[in-house]
Design an enzyme around this catalytic site. Structure first.
Site, PDB file in Angstrom:
ATOM      1  N   GLU A 185       1.334  -0.048  -2.856  1.00 16.81           N
ATOM      2  CA  GLU A 185       0.549   0.418  -4.010  1.00 16.81           C
ATOM      3  C   GLU A 185       0.667   1.921  -4.124  1.00 16.81           C
ATOM      4  OE1 GLU A 185      -2.295   2.422  -3.897  1.00 16.81           O
ATOM      5  OE2 GLU A 185      -2.996   2.223  -5.963  1.00 16.81           O
ATOM      6  N   GLU A 186       0.706   2.594  -2.986  1.00 16.65           N
ATOM      7  CA  GLU A 186       0.723   4.066  -2.985  1.00 16.65           C
ATOM      8  C   GLU A 186       2.030   4.625  -3.543  1.00 16.65           C
ATOM      9  OE1 GLU A 186      -1.906   5.583  -2.622  1.00 16.65           O
ATOM     10  OE2 GLU A 186      -3.183   4.691  -1.101  1.00 16.65           O
TER      11      GLU A 186
END
Ligand code: DTR
Ligand code: CA
Ligand code: ZN
Ligand code: ZN
Length: 453
Positions: A185-186
């Site tokens: 996600e990052e």
């Protein structure tokens, strides 16, 4: 000898109170979460308040124990749990093992990002209407600069404990429950976007809602509710109003977490957030406590995002809000089974740690296929029900998994009603309940089972 009883429920005698009971959470033996019964008229609490009563409290100590485990994983793997690093795969393996032991059907989905292999973990709870899937998800990866306990161990641990609470309760809601832990996600919502893109349009249409939890334990917390789907938003607001905690709309804008991957393809989304690097205003400090002029999370994306970077109160409140939302939003609009019942009440002994046994019902005189919400009522007497794997077998031999084994479910008996999408099966023929005891010790028998068309 097949001893099946075929009876028709007289129309009108079955009063569907499923909406009220669907959220009823069994405590001891797994009991039907959706049922009908004749009952005198009388006032009943609105379903939503029963859902609030029925959803279990999520023990925040359990959630914190998962955070301690994630911290240990980071410490043992270079101080982080980032995509492409050993700490991330170790985190995935940790979560998967707990879900497998609790009876979930897990799938590890691989993808590549920035030259490294990424992983999504999808966990399906057997049962429920496959055409109505309620999802809850959190990203499990951290940034490379720290262990990522608030961002996003907090969301990951909260939905893990909620999933384990579903298993403990043997919750069998109308909708099918699916939990997800996202990778990368990052790096830009990579894992969740990969998942959504891998779904066919038909499978996307089956997802009735996606709930996202990314940073729900910030040390200087705010209580923010996503303002995307109004029903999901209201569900969370109702919970927080019920515990006397005011909320605000999450205003950091769309696209900031994995719910965006679902919203972009038209799936209803919602979620909770306790804040990142923005500072808490004086009005917010008055409303929520904490420190004005200070960031909601001063350790956002930093090495100090450790287990000491968590507000236990915020983590507890949000974990309980997650359980409330899942119990509430998974109660579909059940069509009361006012049709025909085919039942077999002959006891069938289940050999300890042995071969599967079956019990049959003969269905005849019907036209066409079975319904998309075929009700399968099961009554099995068996100590340590976690030993049991239970399938419905259609006349053509197709097996539908009703219950997986679970090493941790030590409760007795399985008394539950499962909803199976049997619309691709011919109704007439011999249907079987197939039960196998896959672990030593503890024995039992099929007491009865029935199909309601
Ligand atoms: N992008 C998230 C943190 C984040 C920032 N704003 C929001 C709003 C809603 C959810 C999450 C966030 C991350 O760094 O993982
Ligand atoms: Ca709690
Ligand atoms: Zn982040
Ligand atoms: Zn995050």
């Amino acid at each position: 000898m097949i001893r099946s009883v075929h009876r028709r429920l007289a129309a009108g005698t079955a009063i569907a109170i499923a909406g009220l009971l669907a959220a009823a959470v069994p405590t001891a033996a797994a009991t039907s979460s959706t049922t009908t019964s004749s009952s005198s008229s009388g006032s009943a609490a609105p379903a939503r308040s029963l859902a609030a009563l029925a959803a279990p409290d999520i023990p925040v100590a359990n959630v914190k124990a998962h955070l301690n485990d994630l911290q240990s994983i980071a410490t043992a793997n270079g101080g982080n749990r980032a995509h492409g690093r050993t700490g991330y795969k170790a985190s995935i393996d940790f979560v998967k093992a707990k879900l497998d032991a609790a009876g979930f059907t897990t799938t590890l989905q691989q993808f590549t990002s920035s030259g490294s292999t990424g992983y999504n973990l999808i966990a399906d709870w057997p049962g429920g209407d496959a055409n109505k899937v309620l999802m809850a998800g959190s990203h499990l990866d951290s940034v490379s600069s720290g262990p990522g306990i608030n961002d996003n161990g907090s969301g990951s641990a909260a939905i893990l404990e909620t999933a384990l609470a579903v298993s403990r309760a043997q919750f069998s809601p109308d909708k099918h429950l699916r939990f997800a832990w996202w990778g990368a996600e990052e790096l830009g919502l990579v894992g969740s976007r990969y998942y959504v893109n891998s779904l066919s349009a038909t499978d996307r249409s089956k997802i009735s809602g996606y709930l996202n939890f990314d940073m729900i334990g910030s040390p200087n917390p705010g209580y923010f509710v996503y303002d995307d789907d109004p029903t999901i938003e209201q569900t969370f607001k109702t919970y927080f109003t019920g515990i006397g905690v005011p909320t605000e709309i999450e205003t950091e804008g769309d696209g900031r977490s994995d719910h965006a991957s679902f919203k972009n393809v038209g799936i209803p989304v919602g979620g909770l957030f306790t804040g990142a690097s923005r500072t808490k205003s004086s009005a917010q400090a008055t409303k929520w406590g904490g420190t004005s002029g200070q960031a909601f999370d001063r350790c956002y994306h930093s090495s100090c995002d450790t287990t000491s970077n968590i507000s236990e109160t915020a983590l507890d409140r949000n974990s309980d809000a997650i359980a409330y939302a899942i119990w509430t939003l998974s109660a579909g609009t059940t069509v009361p089974p006012t049709g025909d019942v085919y039942e077999n009440t002959t006891d069938v002994t289940i050999p300890d740690y042995g071969t599967a046994v079956t019990s049959s019902v003969a269905v005849s005189g019907r036209t066409g296929n079975a319904p998309a919400a075929l009700q399968v009522g099961v009554d099995i007497k068996h100590t340590w029900r976690g030993d049991l794997v239970i399938d419905l077998v259609a006349p053509d031999g197709t097996a539908y998994r009703l219950k997986n084994s679970s090493g941790s479910d030590s409760a007795d008996d399985v008394v539950a009603t499962y909803t199976v999408n049997a619309s691709s099966e011919t109704a007439n023929g011999t249907w079987q309940l197939k039960v196998q005891d896959v672990a030593r010790y503890d024995t039992g028998y099929i007491n009865s089972w029935k199909l309601t068309f």
